[in-house]
Design an enzyme around this catalytic site. Structure first.
Site, PDB file in Angstrom:
ATOM      1  N   TYR A   1      -5.740   5.290  -7.191  1.00  0.00           N
ATOM      2  CA  TYR A   1      -5.967   5.223  -5.749  1.00  0.00           C
ATOM      3  C   TYR A   1      -7.375   4.697  -5.513  1.00  0.00           C
ATOM      4  O   TYR A   1      -8.353   5.439  -5.616  1.00  0.00           O
ATOM      5  CB  TYR A   1      -5.800   6.611  -5.132  1.00  0.00           C
ATOM      6  CG  TYR A   1      -6.119   6.677  -3.651  1.00  0.00           C
ATOM      7  CD1 TYR A   1      -5.344   5.989  -2.734  1.00  0.00           C
ATOM      8  CD2 TYR A   1      -7.178   7.443  -3.183  1.00  0.00           C
ATOM      9  CE1 TYR A   1      -5.616   6.052  -1.375  1.00  0.00           C
ATOM     10  CE2 TYR A   1      -7.459   7.520  -1.824  1.00  0.00           C
ATOM     11  CZ  TYR A   1      -6.678   6.815  -0.925  1.00  0.00           C
ATOM     12  OH  TYR A   1      -6.947   6.885   0.410  1.00  0.00           O
TER      13      TYR A   1
ATOM     14  N   TYR B   1       0.843  -1.193   0.000  1.00  0.00           N
ATOM     15  CA  TYR B   1       0.000   0.000   0.000  1.00  0.00           C
ATOM     16  C   TYR B   1       0.879   1.243   0.000  1.00  0.00           C
ATOM     17  O   TYR B   1       1.723   1.438   0.879  1.00  0.00           O
ATOM     18  CB  TYR B   1      -0.896  -0.020   1.234  1.00  0.00           C
ATOM     19  CG  TYR B   1      -2.087   0.898   1.158  1.00  0.00           C
ATOM     20  CD1 TYR B   1      -3.322   0.426   0.720  1.00  0.00           C
ATOM     21  CD2 TYR B   1      -2.002   2.229   1.549  1.00  0.00           C
ATOM     22  CE1 TYR B   1      -4.436   1.249   0.667  1.00  0.00           C
ATOM     23  CE2 TYR B   1      -3.104   3.064   1.494  1.00  0.00           C
ATOM     24  CZ  TYR B   1      -4.324   2.570   1.050  1.00  0.00           C
ATOM     25  OH  TYR B   1      -5.431   3.397   0.999  1.00  0.00           O
TER      26      TYR B   1
END
Length: 388
Positions: A341, A297
């Site tokens: 995103y 991430y």
């Protein structure tokens, strides 16, 4: 307690379908429509229909409730539905909960989804506009009056301490940005397709919050992503190679807050990630040396380095050198810095593609992938593997 012993979830469920909308800065349609498009695409990919689905999992921040998505997507009765808290930290936990439901017989086919207009609608990067009177709001209240109003500013505190402790400069974060954009440049689905960057580009990008530059910060994206989870046995009768859930975990550390855990003993690591790492390694029986691809991430580059260190791929302060050496294929879709995103859900999809052998940046022989979810908050992680 499971936090101190291996669990038995591994090998009982698999991701069998992935689907997404295009990734853009202005989708021109509602978040519900994005969710339904992604769900239907994932079901098509799995060779299943809405009638096969009896479970849905999403995030607490999602504006499209499970029953509304079910109705709009043509899904009938549900025996399982769930929402995971803490923003991007929920990504891998959606698959964990789906796998738990499948393994226990509560549901047969569970779809995990996330959809938002995060660029044309509510922009998380704009920071705190207002807070309801909650315990979480009270915790933020200790920091907001001093100008810590945005996610970048919250991360910058830990990033600055990391650089100080290990005697590093901000350029060390650039290795993550360059790697992500290199992979995104070869990914037609990525927003930054065809647009690689150099370390010089990173160093020339404008400051956001010292020591973070623009190219240290993830995108803001409109789009949707969905994943289909079912049993390994059923997966073997479906058209795509399954990505088996080898291990799944959630984790929150001591003195955990959302992005502002400044009262811990140190700020150079991610204790919540350490909890996840211990459980994934313990339950899978694997170690960093067994991982073929890492999908980490990357809402902000410093936390990628800290994750590598918490998972044991390298020592404290060595994450930048590890990335620079290409010691492990990372974020082969381009990550949230390069592709999109989507609160990490697109990263899980890339891990599935690596297992299937269909990634645009395919790693030869990839059989085990590590996926992490949002950091700085209570988080989650997965190890996915090939069947057999």
């Amino acid at each position: 307690m499971s936090i101190r012993r291996a669990d038995s979830l591994g090998g009982r469920a698999a991701i069998v379908g992935i689907g997404a909308t295009e990734f853009s800065k202005d989708s021109g349609r509602s978040e519900l429509k994005l969710a339904v498009e992604a769900v239907r695409a994932a079901l098509d990919d799995a060779g299943l229909t809405p009638a096969d689905v009896d479970g849905l999992v999403t995030f607490t921040m999602d504006t499209s409730p499970e029953i509304t998505v079910a109705q709009a997507a043509g899904i009938g009765e549900l025996s399982f539905f769930s929402r995971i808290h803490y923003g991007g930290g929920a990504a891998c936990a959606t698959v964990q909960q789906a796998a738990l439901a499948v393994a226990s017989g509560i549901a047969d086919v569970v779809v995990c989804y996330r959809a938002f207009n995060e660029r044309s609608g509510r922009r998380f990067g704009s920071g705190v506009q207002r807070r309801e009177p909650t315990a979480e709001g009270a915790a933020l209240g200790w920091n907001l009056p001093y100008g810590l109003l945005t996610p970048a500013s919250w991360v910058a505190m830990a990033a600055r301490r990391y650089l100080h402790v290990y005697g590093l400069g901000p350029e060390v974060f650039g290795h993550v940005a360059v790697l992500d954009r290199r992979h995104a440049a070869r990914n037609p689905a990525a927003y930054f397709h065809g647009k690689p960057i150099t370390l010089a580009d990173h160093a020339a990008s404008r400051w956001i919050v010292d020591p973070l530059r623009l190219l240290d910060c993830c995108q803001e994206t409109d789009g949707g992503q969905a994943l289909v989870v079912t049993s390994v046995e059923r997966a073997r009768d479906l058209p795509r190679p399954p990505a088996v859930v080898v291990a799944a975990a959630q984790g929150a550390g001591r003195s955990q807050e959302q992005m502002t855990s400044y009262y811990r003993d140190g700020l150079t690591g991610l204790p919540e990630t350490a909890v996840v790492a211990r459980q994934l390694w313990r339950s899978s029986g694997l170690s960093p040396a067994d991982i073929d691809v890492g999908i980490l991430y990357d809402h902000f580059t410093p936390f990628v380095l800290m994750q590598l260190e918490e998972f044991g791929f390298c020592g404290p302060g060595e994450g930048g050198a590890f990335v620079a050496a290409d010691a492990l294929p990372l974020n082969t879709h381009g990550g949230q810095l390069g592709e999109a995103y989507l609160h990490g859900m697109n990263g899980i999809a890339e891990a599935v593609r690596q297992i299937r052998g269909t990634s645009v940046n395919q790693v030869a022989g990839a059989a085990r992938t590590l996926v992490t979810a949002g950091t700085g908050v209570p988080t989650s992680g997965l190890v996915l593997g090939a069947d057999g």
